[in-house]
Design a protein around this motif. Structure first.
Motif, PDB file in Angstrom:
ATOM      1  N   LYS A  90       0.792  -1.235   0.000  1.00 19.72           N
ATOM      2  CA  LYS A  90       0.000   0.000   0.000  1.00 19.72           C
ATOM      3  C   LYS A  90       0.824   1.285   0.000  1.00 19.72           C
ATOM      4  N   SER A  91       2.102   1.190   0.259  1.00 20.22           N
ATOM      5  CA  SER A  91       2.932   2.386   0.416  1.00 20.22           C
ATOM      6  C   SER A  91       3.452   2.924  -0.907  1.00 20.22           C
ATOM      7  N   ASP A  92       4.126   4.079  -0.806  1.00 18.62           N
ATOM      8  CA  ASP A  92       4.777   4.700  -1.951  1.00 18.62           C
ATOM      9  C   ASP A  92       6.284   4.456  -1.967  1.00 18.62           C
ATOM     10  N   TYR A  93       6.823   3.831  -0.914  1.00 16.24           N
ATOM     11  CA  TYR A  93       8.272   3.632  -0.814  1.00 16.24           C
ATOM     12  C   TYR A  93       8.804   2.911  -2.056  1.00 16.24           C
ATOM     13  N   PHE A  94       8.196   1.791  -2.410  1.00 19.50           N
ATOM     14  CA  PHE A  94       8.478   1.139  -3.693  1.00 19.50           C
ATOM     15  C   PHE A  94       7.330   1.551  -4.612  1.00 19.50           C
ATOM     16  N   ASP A  95       7.449   2.713  -5.227  1.00 19.52           N
ATOM     17  CA  ASP A  95       6.319   3.320  -5.943  1.00 19.52           C
ATOM     18  C   ASP A  95       5.735   2.439  -7.041  1.00 19.52           C
ATOM     19  N   LYS A  96       6.549   1.671  -7.710  1.00 25.49           N
ATOM     20  CA  LYS A  96       6.086   0.793  -8.786  1.00 25.49           C
ATOM     21  C   LYS A  96       5.239  -0.369  -8.240  1.00 25.49           C
ATOM     22  N   ASP A 137       7.399 -15.314   6.529  1.00 25.57           N
ATOM     23  CA  ASP A 137       6.401 -14.261   6.714  1.00 25.57           C
ATOM     24  C   ASP A 137       6.865 -12.979   6.040  1.00 25.57           C
ATOM     25  N   ILE A 138       5.899 -12.132   5.713  1.00 26.29           N
ATOM     26  CA  ILE A 138       6.174 -10.862   5.044  1.00 26.29           C
ATOM     27  C   ILE A 138       5.223  -9.815   5.622  1.00 26.29           C
ATOM     28  N   VAL A 139       5.780  -8.644   5.929  1.00 24.13           N
ATOM     29  CA  VAL A 139       4.989  -7.567   6.523  1.00 24.13           C
ATOM     30  C   VAL A 139       5.419  -6.243   5.897  1.00 24.13           C
ATOM     31  N   GLU A 140       4.456  -5.385   5.631  1.00 28.00           N
ATOM     32  CA  GLU A 140       4.773  -4.027   5.183  1.00 28.00           C
ATOM     33  C   GLU A 140       4.952  -3.159   6.428  1.00 28.00           C
ATOM     34  N   ALA A 141       6.150  -2.580   6.582  1.00 27.40           N
ATOM     35  CA  ALA A 141       6.443  -1.719   7.726  1.00 27.40           C
ATOM     36  C   ALA A 141       5.784  -0.350   7.531  1.00 27.40           C
ATOM     37  N   PRO A 142       5.576   0.397   8.613  1.00 29.32           N
ATOM     38  CA  PRO A 142       4.960   1.723   8.488  1.00 29.32           C
ATOM     39  C   PRO A 142       5.711   2.682   7.564  1.00 29.32           C
ATOM     40  N   GLY A 144       7.077   1.820   4.774  1.00 38.92           N
ATOM     41  CA  GLY A 144       6.978   1.324   3.409  1.00 38.92           C
ATOM     42  C   GLY A 144       7.968   0.236   3.049  1.00 38.92           C
ATOM     43  N   LYS A 145       8.994   0.053   3.878  1.00 30.35           N
ATOM     44  CA  LYS A 145       9.921  -1.047   3.627  1.00 30.35           C
ATOM     45  C   LYS A 145       9.183  -2.359   3.873  1.00 30.35           C
ATOM     46  N   ILE A 146       9.713  -3.433   3.348  1.00 27.06           N
ATOM     47  CA  ILE A 146       9.095  -4.737   3.515  1.00 27.06           C
ATOM     48  C   ILE A 146       9.992  -5.578   4.404  1.00 27.06           C
ATOM     49  N   ALA A 147       9.407  -6.105   5.471  1.00 28.30           N
ATOM     50  CA  ALA A 147      10.138  -6.959   6.402  1.00 28.30           C
ATOM     51  C   ALA A 147       9.831  -8.416   6.099  1.00 28.30           C
TER      52      ALA A 147
END
Length: 174
Positions: A90-96, A137-142, A144-147
């Motif tokens: 949902k974030s813009d960090y990885f805009d694509k 597991d995969i989580v979107e951090a606040p 925008g990075k992906i953990a």
């Protein structure tokens, strides 16, 4: 009962109040992603793209790999993927990647980024992102990075120590 016909649901992601995305471990070569809608039957054990382990067919698949009469997966992986989790980014960090489905893999040791066509409810593009480790597991951090959380199972059993990996943008060097 919300839905029926699931073999081994792993990742669940509530997209909105109308549907849920689910990754499921299937029989050999039958891992799939489903668009879960209330009241639907997803076919297990009577519909699968997989085969019984040690065989080239499935004894229970009555549809001959068509899923006719059941909800079809929106995506099915071939052999050796094992998708335990997914997110809709949902974030813009990885805009694509905004609005894309990101799925983790145990056996494949990678992520898959999928472009999802909202209108047609279908996958129209996939990109493999090699990680080199089993991703549990995969989580979107606040921010925008992906953990990513790696799995503890190594070649010799439960010997690896799980770790958290953050995906970050690569900076262009000039």
């Amino acid at each position: 009962i919300f839905t029926t016909g699931h073999r081994n649901p792993q990742g669940l992601f509530l997209v909105n109040k109308d549907y849920i995305l689910s990754t499921e471990h299937g029989p050999k070569g039958g891992d799939e992603m489903n668009l879960i809608k209330q009241g639907k039957n997803y076919g297990w054990p009577f519909a699968t793209f997989g085969t019984d382990y040690g065989s080239k067919s499935s004894k229970t698949d009555k549809t001959k790999n068509s899923h006719n009469g059941y909800e079809k997966p929106i995506f099915s992986w071939g052999n050796q993927f094992a998708a335990p989790q997914l997110i809709v980014y949902k974030s813009d960090y990885f805009d694509k990647w905004k609005g894309n489905i990101i799925t983790s893999s145990l056996a494949g040791k990678r992520l898959i980024r999928m472009v999802f066509d909202q209108e047609r409810k279908s996958i129209i593009y996939t990109e493999n992102i090699p990680i080199g480790k089993r991703i549990r597991d995969i989580v979107e951090a606040p921010n925008g990075k992906i953990a990513l959380l790696t799995d503890q199972m190594g070649v010799d059993g439960f010997k690896e120590i799980p770790e958290i990996i953050f995906l970050e943008k690569k900076l262009n060097k000039k």
